[in-house]
Design a protein around this motif. Structure first.
Motif, short mmCIF file in Angstrom:
data_model
loop_
_atom_site.label_atom_id
_atom_site.label_comp_id
_atom_site.label_asym_id
_atom_site.label_seq_id
_atom_site.Cartn_x
_atom_site.Cartn_y
_atom_site.Cartn_z
N PHE A 1 0.87 -1.17 0.00
CA PHE A 1 0.00 0.00 0.00
C PHE A 1 0.91 1.21 0.00
N ARG A 2 0.34 2.41 -0.11
CA ARG A 2 1.14 3.64 -0.15
C ARG A 2 0.83 4.52 1.05
N GLU A 3 1.88 5.03 1.66
CA GLU A 3 1.73 5.86 2.85
C GLU A 3 2.52 7.14 2.66
N SER A 4 1.92 8.27 3.06
CA SER A 4 2.59 9.56 2.93
C SER A 4 2.34 10.42 4.16
N PRO A 5 3.36 11.13 4.65
CA PRO A 5 3.17 12.05 5.77
C PRO A 5 2.69 13.42 5.31
#
Length: 296
Positions: free
Chosen positions: A40-44
């Motif tokens: 999956f993709r995670e971004s702050p």
């Protein structure tokens, strides 16, 4: 609906993370998800920043600035401030803008209908549509078990006339169905309920557009687990071989941006020939909408 033309799809995604990393913190068994979805993709970053990254890619392919920005996000806590920041970042401080939400992962359909209606008034020539979201804390895994939410954005240009360059898709028709059941938890909507809504909305789309399954070249669904997508296409009566899987194993489920990400990549890669019809279905709590695109 008046014909609307879609082009210049841009995208922005968070960094890849393994789905297996979620197993230690989740309350549910993630075995099926881990088997079918690798990342999956995670971004702050803030949601509007992801939106701006995707929009900049879109605007790089447009010789003229948009008249209107339509910003779609279900989880942005302050859409008014985000629209202002988006306009400043894109150097469009005078562009009119509006925000749209309310159908969760099914927001693409009402966004297209809204933009098409505004273009049909003749007041606007070019609409920048941006769909962006991040998963909320503790809500990375869909309650239905169909997928894992990812942080990302997709953007495109919607116009009254087909642009001269690049892959262009014409929005042929949009149709939807709503089935509100107050006693049900929409977050736990199962694949059978999803299939019933999808069947009704696709039937409505084929009716209003005059298309038949023989006309439909490819079918794109949200980035659910591949087995779930195959179940849905079988329930819909989609002819064998027409399902075009998106990058679900690589990026997971990017909320309402999913279909646009898949359609844009397929068009850019030459996977759609002139005249091909692509059908997609998008889902929200108690709703499903079907959309038909034709590659010019």
């Amino acid at each position: 609906m008046d014909k609307t033309y879609l082009s210049a799809v841009g995208e922005a995604l968070g960094e890849p993370r393994k789905v297996s990393e979620l197993a230690t913190s989740a309350d549910t068994d993630l075995t099926a998800l881990i088997e079918e979805i690798a990342h999956f993709r995670e971004s702050p970053r803030d949601i509007w920043e992801l939106a701006a990254d995707a929009a900049e890619q879109t605007l790089a392919h447009s010789p003229h600035p948009p008249d209107l920005i339509v910003y779609v996000s279900e989880n942005d806590p302050d859409t008014a401030a985000s629209l202002a920041r988006l306009g400043q970042r894109l150097r469009l401080p005078a562009a009119e803008h509006l925000a749209l939400s309310g159908r969760d992962c099914g927001n693409l359909a009402p966004a297209l209908e809204t933009a098409s209606a505004l273009l049909a008034t003749g007041r606007y020539e070019r609409v920048l549509l941006v769909l962006a979201d991040r998963a909320r804390a503790g809500r990375r895994v869909m309650a239905s078990g169909l997928s894992v939410f990812s942080d990302g954005a997709a953007a495109c240009l919607l116009t009254r006339r087909p642009p001269a360059a690049g892959p262009v898709l014409r929005v042929e028709a949009v149709a939807g169905r709503t089935a509100v059941r107050p006693d049900d938890d929409p977050a736990r909507q199962g694949v059978l309920t999803t299939a019933r809504l999808a069947s009704d909305s696709v039937a409505a789309l084929l009716d209003v557009s005059g298309l038949t399954w023989e006309d439909v070249t490819q079918v794109v669904l949200p980035n659910y687990r591949p087995t779930a997508q195959r179940f849905l296409t079988a329930a819909l009566g989609v002819p064998a071989g027409r399902l075009a899987l998106g990058r679900v194993t690589d990026i997971g489920h990017c909320f309402s941006a999913d279909p646009l990400l898949t359609v844009g990549r397929r068009a850019a890669a030459g996977a759609l020939a002139a005249g091909d019809v692509l059908l997609t279905a998008v889902f929200g709590p108690h709703t499903c909408s079907a959309i038909a695109f034709r590659r010019l």
